[in-house]
Design a protein around this motif. Structure first.
Motif, PDB file in Angstrom:
ATOM      1  N   HIS A 103     -15.048  -1.939   7.886  1.00  0.00           N
ATOM      2  CA  HIS A 103     -13.876  -1.317   7.238  1.00  0.00           C
ATOM      3  C   HIS A 103     -12.682  -0.362   8.402  1.00  0.00           C
ATOM      4  CE1 HIS A 103     -16.826  -2.201   3.774  1.00  0.00           C
ATOM      5  NE2 HIS A 103     -16.357  -2.991   3.906  1.00  0.00           N
ATOM      6  N   ALA A 104     -13.347  -0.121   8.751  1.00  0.00           N
ATOM      7  CA  ALA A 104     -12.904   1.259   9.740  1.00  0.00           C
ATOM      8  C   ALA A 104     -11.234   0.141  10.197  1.00  0.00           C
ATOM      9  CB  ALA A 104     -12.908   1.797  10.535  1.00  0.00           C
ATOM     10  N   GLN A 105     -11.661  -0.936  10.829  1.00  0.00           N
ATOM     11  CA  GLN A 105     -10.781  -1.724  11.339  1.00  0.00           C
ATOM     12  C   GLN A 105      -9.241  -1.963  10.109  1.00  0.00           C
ATOM     13  OE1 GLN A 105     -11.778  -4.770  13.997  1.00  0.00           O
ATOM     14  NE2 GLN A 105     -13.853  -3.520  14.710  1.00  0.00           N
ATOM     15  N   ILE A 106     -10.000  -2.580   9.046  1.00  0.00           N
ATOM     16  CA  ILE A 106      -9.268  -2.679   8.408  1.00  0.00           C
ATOM     17  C   ILE A 106      -8.182  -1.698   7.692  1.00  0.00           C
ATOM     18  CG2 ILE A 106      -9.119  -3.390   5.737  1.00  0.00           C
ATOM     19  CD1 ILE A 106     -11.868  -4.928   6.358  1.00  0.00           C
ATOM     20  N   LEU A 107      -9.368  -0.755   7.322  1.00  0.00           N
ATOM     21  CA  LEU A 107      -7.899   0.910   7.327  1.00  0.00           C
ATOM     22  C   LEU A 107      -7.370   1.423   7.972  1.00  0.00           C
ATOM     23  CD1 LEU A 107      -7.821   3.231   5.068  1.00  0.00           C
ATOM     24  CD2 LEU A 107      -9.753   4.579   6.529  1.00  0.00           C
ATOM     25  N   SER A 108      -7.298   0.729   9.822  1.00  0.00           N
ATOM     26  CA  SER A 108      -6.742   0.765  10.606  1.00  0.00           C
ATOM     27  C   SER A 108      -5.270  -0.675  10.078  1.00  0.00           C
ATOM     28  CB  SER A 108      -7.097   1.080  11.827  1.00  0.00           C
ATOM     29  OG  SER A 108      -5.976   0.479  12.866  1.00  0.00           O
ATOM     30  N   ALA A 109      -5.620  -1.779   9.636  1.00  0.00           N
ATOM     31  CA  ALA A 109      -4.649  -1.812   9.550  1.00  0.00           C
ATOM     32  C   ALA A 109      -4.090  -1.338   8.577  1.00  0.00           C
ATOM     33  CB  ALA A 109      -4.757  -3.233   9.649  1.00  0.00           C
ATOM     34  N   MET A 110      -4.683  -0.927   7.903  1.00  0.00           N
ATOM     35  CA  MET A 110      -3.758  -0.551   6.119  1.00  0.00           C
ATOM     36  C   MET A 110      -2.553   0.594   6.349  1.00  0.00           C
ATOM     37  SD  MET A 110      -4.183  -2.862   3.819  1.00  0.00           S
ATOM     38  CE  MET A 110      -5.807  -4.244   3.220  1.00  0.00           C
ATOM     39  N   GLN A 111      -3.031   1.282   6.653  1.00  0.00           N
ATOM     40  CA  GLN A 111      -2.509   2.572   7.067  1.00  0.00           C
ATOM     41  C   GLN A 111      -0.974   2.650   8.170  1.00  0.00           C
ATOM     42  OE1 GLN A 111      -5.585   4.253   9.521  1.00  0.00           O
ATOM     43  NE2 GLN A 111      -5.287   5.984   8.177  1.00  0.00           N
ATOM     44  N   LYS A 126      -6.133  -2.586  -5.484  1.00  0.00           N
ATOM     45  CA  LYS A 126      -5.769  -2.390  -6.010  1.00  0.00           C
ATOM     46  C   LYS A 126      -4.677  -1.528  -5.802  1.00  0.00           C
ATOM     47  CE  LYS A 126      -8.974   0.168  -9.475  1.00  0.00           C
ATOM     48  NZ  LYS A 126      -9.773   1.300  -9.490  1.00  0.00           N
ATOM     49  N   ALA A 127      -4.066  -1.860  -4.547  1.00  0.00           N
ATOM     50  CA  ALA A 127      -3.292  -0.767  -3.328  1.00  0.00           C
ATOM     51  C   ALA A 127      -2.262  -2.444  -3.879  1.00  0.00           C
ATOM     52  CB  ALA A 127      -3.744  -1.170  -1.611  1.00  0.00           C
ATOM     53  N   THR A 128      -2.826  -3.964  -3.601  1.00  0.00           N
ATOM     54  CA  THR A 128      -1.213  -4.697  -4.128  1.00  0.00           C
ATOM     55  C   THR A 128      -0.812  -4.900  -5.664  1.00  0.00           C
ATOM     56  OG1 THR A 128      -2.921  -6.307  -5.909  1.00  0.00           O
ATOM     57  CG2 THR A 128      -3.771  -6.106  -3.419  1.00  0.00           C
ATOM     58  N   GLN A 129      -1.282  -3.202  -5.888  1.00  0.00           N
ATOM     59  CA  GLN A 129      -0.400  -3.289  -7.329  1.00  0.00           C
ATOM     60  C   GLN A 129      -0.587  -4.488  -8.428  1.00  0.00           C
ATOM     61  OE1 GLN A 129      -0.282   0.035  -6.737  1.00  0.00           O
ATOM     62  NE2 GLN A 129      -0.430  -0.372  -4.508  1.00  0.00           N
ATOM     63  N   ASN A 130      -1.241  -5.726  -8.151  1.00  0.00           N
ATOM     64  CA  ASN A 130      -1.160  -5.846  -9.017  1.00  0.00           C
ATOM     65  C   ASN A 130      -2.891  -6.708 -10.035  1.00  0.00           C
ATOM     66  OD1 ASN A 130      -2.452  -9.288  -9.954  1.00  0.00           O
ATOM     67  ND2 ASN A 130      -0.610  -9.649  -8.907  1.00  0.00           N
ATOM     68  N   VAL A 135       0.612  -1.244   0.071  1.00  0.00           N
ATOM     69  CA  VAL A 135      -0.394   0.013   0.200  1.00  0.00           C
ATOM     70  C   VAL A 135       0.532   1.266   0.165  1.00  0.00           C
ATOM     71  CG1 VAL A 135      -0.009  -0.555   2.941  1.00  0.00           C
ATOM     72  CG2 VAL A 135      -2.003   1.041   0.943  1.00  0.00           C
ATOM     73  N   THR A 136       0.337   2.039  -1.077  1.00  0.00           N
ATOM     74  CA  THR A 136       1.042   3.719  -1.181  1.00  0.00           C
ATOM     75  C   THR A 136       0.457   4.509  -0.438  1.00  0.00           C
ATOM     76  OG1 THR A 136      -0.021   3.947  -2.688  1.00  0.00           O
ATOM     77  CG2 THR A 136       1.742   2.834  -3.253  1.00  0.00           C
ATOM     78  N   PRO A 137       0.827   5.950   0.518  1.00  0.00           N
ATOM     79  CA  PRO A 137      -0.531   6.967   1.046  1.00  0.00           C
ATOM     80  C   PRO A 137      -1.840   7.116   0.188  1.00  0.00           C
ATOM     81  CG  PRO A 137       2.683   7.197   1.457  1.00  0.00           C
ATOM     82  CD  PRO A 137       2.295   5.920   0.392  1.00  0.00           C
ATOM     83  N   GLY A 138      -0.804   7.559  -1.275  1.00  0.00           N
ATOM     84  CA  GLY A 138      -2.414   7.241  -2.571  1.00  0.00           C
ATOM     85  C   GLY A 138      -3.185   6.040  -2.072  1.00  0.00           C
ATOM     86  N   ASP A 139      -2.463   5.246  -2.293  1.00  0.00           N
ATOM     87  CA  ASP A 139      -4.207   4.382  -1.949  1.00  0.00           C
ATOM     88  C   ASP A 139      -5.131   4.482  -0.673  1.00  0.00           C
ATOM     89  OD1 ASP A 139      -2.965   2.503  -3.430  1.00  0.00           O
ATOM     90  OD2 ASP A 139      -1.639   1.848  -2.982  1.00  0.00           O
ATOM     91  N   ILE A 140      -4.679   4.702   0.777  1.00  0.00           N
ATOM     92  CA  ILE A 140      -4.699   5.145   1.618  1.00  0.00           C
ATOM     93  C   ILE A 140      -5.641   6.218   1.794  1.00  0.00           C
ATOM     94  CG2 ILE A 140      -4.711   5.825   3.530  1.00  0.00           C
ATOM     95  CD1 ILE A 140      -3.339   3.534   4.162  1.00  0.00           C
ATOM     96  N   VAL A 141      -5.315   7.268   0.522  1.00  0.00           N
ATOM     97  CA  VAL A 141      -6.731   8.249   0.700  1.00  0.00           C
ATOM     98  C   VAL A 141      -7.912   8.007  -0.753  1.00  0.00           C
ATOM     99  CG1 VAL A 141      -6.807  10.533  -0.473  1.00  0.00           C
ATOM    100  CG2 VAL A 141      -4.456  10.155   0.713  1.00  0.00           C
ATOM    101  N   LYS A 142      -7.994   7.134  -1.241  1.00  0.00           N
ATOM    102  CA  LYS A 142      -8.397   6.233  -1.796  1.00  0.00           C
ATOM    103  C   LYS A 142      -9.233   5.694  -1.095  1.00  0.00           C
ATOM    104  CE  LYS A 142      -6.245   6.776  -6.095  1.00  0.00           C
ATOM    105  NZ  LYS A 142      -5.049   5.781  -7.578  1.00  0.00           N
ATOM    106  N   MET A 143      -9.037   4.826  -0.048  1.00  0.00           N
ATOM    107  CA  MET A 143      -9.932   3.856   1.136  1.00  0.00           C
ATOM    108  C   MET A 143     -10.694   5.060   1.605  1.00  0.00           C
ATOM    109  SD  MET A 143      -6.756   0.946   1.881  1.00  0.00           S
ATOM    110  CE  MET A 143      -5.415  -0.014   0.409  1.00  0.00           C
ATOM    111  N   ARG A 144      -9.382   6.114   2.739  1.00  0.00           N
ATOM    112  CA  ARG A 144     -10.435   6.996   3.199  1.00  0.00           C
ATOM    113  C   ARG A 144     -12.090   7.785   2.605  1.00  0.00           C
ATOM    114  NH1 ARG A 144      -4.971   9.562   5.501  1.00  0.00           N
ATOM    115  NH2 ARG A 144      -4.637   9.021   7.304  1.00  0.00           N
ATOM    116  N   ALA A 145     -11.450   7.769   1.260  1.00  0.00           N
ATOM    117  CA  ALA A 145     -12.565   8.437   0.312  1.00  0.00           C
ATOM    118  C   ALA A 145     -13.976   7.280   0.206  1.00  0.00           C
ATOM    119  CB  ALA A 145     -12.445   9.000  -0.874  1.00  0.00           C
TER     120      ALA A 145
END
Length: 261
Positions: free
Chosen positions: A203-211, A159-163, A121-131
């Motif tokens: 979803h909030a818990q999943i996002l937290s793990a991603m961050q 998409k964050a897998t880049q695959n 995951v990239t910072p850009g991916d995190i922004v998209k997940m938050r949105a």
């Protein structure tokens, strides 16, 4: 290739719920039940035929789509029509996967996608997940039936897998769900919307793990989220039935993941 052979193959059961649906259908043909009679409770059918409650639920949906039975909320399943004996095995109207089979596939696929995404995951991916999560919250607050944010959130993780192959696999699973008569029939029985708030929390818990870029937590959180979805669909679709005891059985043969290596 002989066209008639293709037609015969179409009606061959390929899934557990189809096999059970044919058994229940044959019971109607044999006169085990009359029009207006109530079928045995799901629990009894499951015990009698040694199958899981999810398979019984899917077989009932199959018979509903054939207009052979009707599910009356809080009461049970009642016979509407008796199938024609001459139609024999022509009971399977499509090669549709059962809704709980779909959820199991998603659980296996998306938990591993989430694990890999947490590494990539990239910072850009995190922004998209938050949105996407904010869109979900907005849809919930506005009391709409739209679930665009939900789909977008899961897609952002893929998409964050880049695959691109994993992204295509995820898209296919969602498209198959949306086109599934079995899935739509299950959802037609669900009332209320509090479950969507629970899934927002997941979803909030999943996002937290991603961050945190924590792959183990991401995998566990996604697995548990889809387990929660499955259990809530079981409960909400038949919660008023006094015979319902979905929480007493484990419909997934895969051992639950633990938040350990």
């Amino acid at each position: 290739m002989n066209p008639s052979k293709n037609i015969m193959m179409l009606f061959e059961p390929k899934r557990p719920y189809q096999e059970l649906g044919l058994i229940l259908r044959q019971q109607l043909i044999n006169g085990d039940y009359q029009i207006g009679e109530r079928l045995l409770p799901e629990r009894n059918i499951a015990e009698q035929l040694n199958v899981s409650r999810t398979v019984v639920r899917e077989a009932i949906i199959m018979l509903e789509l054939e207009n052979l039975v009707e599910v009356r909320k809080g009461s049970g399943v009642y016979v509407l029509n008796i199938p024609n004996k001459s139609h024999g095995r022509e009971a399977i109207i499509s090669d549709d996967a059962g809704p709980f089979e779909m959820l199991q596939a998603r659980q296996l696929l998306e938990s591993n996608i989430a694990e890999f995404a947490a590494i990539q995951v990239t910072p850009g991916d995190i922004v998209k997940m938050r949105a996407a999560l904010e869109l979900e919250k907005e849809e919930f607050a506005n009391n709409t039936s739209d679930c665009v944010g939900d789909e977008q959130f899961h897609l952002c993780i893929a998409k964050a897998t880049q695959n691109s192959v994993l992204v295509d696999m995820l898209k296919h699973s969602w498209e198959r769900r949306e086109q599934s008569p079995m899935w739509q029939k299950l959802h037609s029985r669900i009332i209320g919307r509090d479950y969507r708030k629970e899934w927002l929390d997941d979803h909030a818990q999943i996002l937290s793990a991603m961050q945190r870029k924590d792959p183990i937590a991401a995998k566990h959180s996604m697995w548990q989220h889809l387990e929660n979805v499955k259990q809530r669909l079981l409960e909400l679709s038949d919660i008023d039935d006094p015979n319902f005891d979905g929480y007493l059985f484990n419909s997934n043969p895969v051992v639950h993941l633990k938040n350990t290596v």
